[in-house]
Each structure stands twice: as structure tokens, then as C-alpha cells.
Write an enzyme that holds these catalytic residues in place. Structure first.
Site, mmCIF file in Angstrom:
data_model
loop_
_atom_site.group_PDB
_atom_site.id
_atom_site.type_symbol
_atom_site.label_atom_id
_atom_site.label_comp_id
_atom_site.label_asym_id
_atom_site.label_seq_id
_atom_site.Cartn_x
_atom_site.Cartn_y
_atom_site.Cartn_z
ATOM 1 N N ASP A 1 -43.319 16.268 8.402
ATOM 2 C CA ASP A 1 -43.749 17.648 8.135
ATOM 3 C C ASP A 1 -42.987 18.289 6.979
ATOM 4 O OD1 ASP A 1 -45.571 17.445 10.186
ATOM 5 O OD2 ASP A 1 -44.287 18.406 11.668
ATOM 6 N N LYS B 1 -41.558 24.190 17.134
ATOM 7 C CA LYS B 1 -42.973 24.181 17.512
ATOM 8 C C LYS B 1 -43.258 23.067 18.515
ATOM 9 C CE LYS B 1 -46.176 23.267 14.199
ATOM 10 N NZ LYS B 1 -47.021 22.119 14.587
#
Ligand code: S3P
Length: 429
Positions: free
Chosen positions: A313, A20
């Protein structure tokens, strides 16, 4: 959505989708570079599509065919004043990096996003960008979206960031590329360095010295071909699944193993997971590897300090991992979790407790006592619109006895649209 529980094995090979962070940057840098940038293995998650949409609204021609993207860059001066608001959706990376680019553009732009974005602090970039000369206004004096920005001539800055944040660092470096002099950013710990690596691929002069990164101003970027490695933050869900689901062996192919992102591999090793990393190679500026995980006996660990930005994350899925490890796992120095897509300390603790986990929130992390057999009596868990909470809960269900329903599963499309297809394929494996 009804989640599959009590899964007896996960087997097979998966190509997780593109990273991402790298996908966002490839579009953004391509848009402000001169020439045509070709991107392969682009992540077609909603966040990265928001980035494409914002640049199209500033007149950049971007052709997207599944995971192949062509960006027709005309330099930063080629961006035009948008006639519509720029909608960043759920994406913090789009918001913060875009602000860094817009700071150098002599026009007005408005940024809005979803309910989650509206709660996330943007003053960590709007304040230093104002110091550089950008005119920014917004809700609560520019702390939250909606934001309005009018950029233009910028002064360089020597910024010592109070947080280890790649988004802050990247926003200031992007603004610094167009400032009148050298901009430096110093962080308390090293955050992911995709911007530094990719700026070099686009021909920029970037200097890294320990925790300080500098760029000279008035630079032009030149188009590049970017292959996006598989996202280790997506792979993390299957790395943990393979370690905790019985009779499992999962190979994840072409995963990005940039050292600023591999904290999850360090934690799996510390906890005694059976993981092998093979075929490490360099694809342009980012390293890649194939990673195999097998069902493992796990022990607790402590996670804090400079490791945190290297796995920020992955903490939701690490919390689940810890519920299946013998002993007490302590996660600290992670108060940044409170300002992610949800307050991830609160959402991880509340949702894993519904499955019987022994987990408690602290000010800057959590404490998890294992090993616990997860059980659910028709539990209803919620992603709260946070993709990583949704995926963590789907993996948690695999090791839960009983019935589990996931609310708001659609959030997962933000970073991993094929997540359930991959999970089901591994169940057939
Ligand atoms: C990102 C940086 C991290 C991370 C986010 C993506 C990036 O945020 O949590 O998912 O692409 O730069 P911070 O830089 O705010 O820590």
C-alpha cells in the site's frame, strides 16, 4: 482543491489514525465472537464504517462513539439474514473477509460496492470458498460484485494461494474456523498477519508454520479488548514528507510496527533517510513505536520479491520518494498494484508525470529516475477516487513549484479523514 505547493518546512508531532486492517478485523471478529468486544483507537475512515454498517444489517449491535467501538457479539450463529443488500463501499477488505464469514452462514446475502470495487477481482476468494461448499454467484461467474452468497456447512481446504494476499488468507481462515476439520493456507510470500494475531486474542487456535497458516474448524471466538495501533500505511505519507520537504522534522506517535507491515521503514533505510524508531513496545498482540523522520539526502534503490507484500500500500508514496532520490529506482514484482482501488501503476505514473517526474510504467512495477525538481504549470491531478493516490499527490505538491489542483480529494476519507488537518498542522509547526 488547491494544494499547498513549495512548502518550506514540516515540523511537529502527529498521532496518525488507527490501522485500517486491524480496525476492520476488530469489528468483524467481535461480531462473530461471543461477548462484548471493546475497541479503542478505531479508524473512523469510510472503509471501516462500511464494515460496521454491514454487520449492523445482520443484526449485530455496534455502538460507535468516534474512535471507541463496542460490539455485542452473539457468535457466528447470532448473525441474521440481512433484509437489505450489504454495501461494502470502496473496501476490498470488507468484501473479501465478509465473504469468508458469510460462507459459514446458512442464509442469503448480497454484496455490492462502488465503481472501484466492481472492477476488483473477487474470484480469488469466491473460487476457494466455493470449493469449501459455499454457494456464490455474481457478475462474470462470481469474479465481480454484485455478488450473492448462501453459506452453510463447509469442508476444510488445503489452499496454496497464487498471490500473497492477507485478504485471501483471512477469508479462508475465517471460513475455516467453522469448517469440519483443519483448513490450511499457504502463500508465496508472507502477507500481513493481523488475522492470525487477532484470532489468537479472540481465543482461537491458529497455527503458523513459515508461509502456512492453519485453523481447526468448529471453533468459537470469545470477545476481546482491542487497542488499534496507528496505521503505518497512513504514517508512510508523513514519513516520506519529512524526508523530502526541506527543514523538516516529524514525529509519528504510536505507529503499528508489525514486521509484516514495515517494508516502508526498510526502504527508507536503504535510501539513506534519516529515520529513528523509538519506544518500541507491545500493545496486546501488535507492536508499536514512535518514529521520527528528518529531511534527508536520498539515494535510489530496488524493491521487489518478498518485500512487496510488506509495503504494497506504500508503493504510491515510495514512487514519489524515488523522484527525490539520486539514481534509478526500480520497483518490480508488484503487479498486484493493478487491482487495488485504482490501477496504481497507471495512476501513479500518469499523475506524477504531470508534475515533471521521470517515471515509467513496467508490467509489474515502475522505474523512477531522480532526483527531479517537480514543477507544475497549473497542473490538475486526480486521485481517481483512490485515497492513497490523493494523499501521495498532496505530499508531492509540497515539493512542487507552481500551482497544483487535486480532483476528487474526498477519497482520502476512506482511510485518513484528518489527513489535511494533520498536514496543515505540520506546516504551522
Ligand atoms: C489488506 C491487505 C492488502 C492491502 C489492503 C488491506 C488487509 O491487500 O492492500 O489495503 O487488511 O488484509 P491484499 O491482501 O489483497 O494484498
Amino acid at each position: 482543491m488547491q494544494l499547498r505547493t513549495n512548502v518550506n518546512s514540516l515540523k511537529g508531532e502527529i498521532y496518525v489514525p488507527g490501522d485500517k486492517s486491524i480496525s476492520h478485523r476488530a469489528v468483524m471478529f467481535g461480531a462473530i465472537a461471543e461477548g462484548t468486544t471493546h475497541i479503542t483507537n478505531f479508524l473512523t475512515g469510510e472503509d471501516c464504517l462500511s464494515t460496521i454498517d454491514c454487520f449492523r444489517k445482520m443484526g449485530v449491535r455496534i455502538e460507535q462513539n468516534d474512535t471507541e467501538v463496542i460490539v455485542e457479539g452473539k457468535g457466528i450463529a447470532g448473525l441474521s439474514e440481512p433484509t437489505e443488500v450489504l454495501n461494502v463501499g470502496n473496501s476490498g477488505t470488507t468484501t473479501r473477509l465478509l465473504l469468508g464469514i458469510l460462507a459459514a452462514c446458512p442464509f442469503h446475502a448480497c454484496l455490492i460496492g462502488d465503481d472501484s470495487i466492481a472492477k476488483r477481482p473477487m474470484d480469488r476468494v469466491t473460487k476457494p470458498l466455493r470449493q469449501m461448499g459455499a454457494h456464490i454467484d455474481g457478475r462474470m461467474n462470481g469474479r465481480y460484485t454484485p455478488l450473492a452468497i448462501r453459506g452453510g456447512a463447509l469442508q476444510p481446504i488445503e489452499y496454496v494461494s497464487p498471490v500473497a494476499s492477507a485478504q485471501v488468507k483471512s477469508a479462508l481462515l475465517l471460513a475455516g474456523l467453522h469448517a469440519d476439520g483443519t483448513t490450511t493456507v499457504t502463500e508465496p510470500h508472507k502477507s500481513r498477519d493481523h488475522t492470525e494475531r487477532m484470532l489468537k486474542a479472540f481465543g482461537a487456535d491458529v497455527h503458523v508454520d513459515g508461509l502456512t497458516v492453519s485453523v481447526t474448524g468448529k471453533q468459537r471466538l470469545h470477545a476481546a479488548d482491542i487497542y488499534v495501533p496507528g496505521d503505518i500505511s497512513s504514517a508512510a505519507f508523513f514519513l516520506v514528507a519529512g524526508a523530502i520537504v526541506p527543514n523538516s522534522e516529524i514525529t509519528l506517535k504510536n505507529v503499528g510496527v508489525n514486521p509484516t507491515r514495515t517494508g516502508i521503514l526498510d526502504v527508507l533505510a536503504q535510501m539513506g533517510a534519516n529515520v529513528s524508531i523509538e519506544n518500541i513496545r507491545n500493545e496486546e498482540s501488535e507492536p508499536l513505536a514512535d518514529i521520527t523522520v528528518r529531511t534527508s539526502e536520498l539515494k535510489a534503490t530496488e524493491i521487489g520479491g518478498e518485500l512487496i507484500p510488506r509495503l504494497i500500500d506504500e508503493i504510491p508514496i515510495i514512487a514519489l520518494l524515488a523522484t527525490q532520490a539520486e539514481g534509478t529506482t526500480i520497483i518490480k514484482d508488484a503487479s498486484e498494484l493493478k487491482v487495488k482501488e485504482t490501477d496504481r501503476i497507471a495512476t501513479v505514473v500518469s499523475e506524477l508525470r504531470k508534475l515533471g517526474a521521470d517515471i515509467e510504467a513496467t508490467d509489474d512495477g515502475m522505474i523512477i529516475r531522480g532526483k527531479t525538481k517537480l514543477r507544475a504549470n497549473h497542473a490538475v491531478v486526480d486521485s481517481f477516487g483512490d485515497h492513497r493516490i490523493g494523499m501521495m499527490l498532496a505530499i508531492a505538491a509540497c515539493v512542487t513549484e507552481g500551482e497544483v489542483t487535486l480532483q476528487r480529494p474526498e477519497a482520502i476519507a476512506v482511510s485518513y479523514p484528518s489527513f489535511f488537518a494533520h498536514l496543515h498542522a505540520l506546516q504551522q509547526g
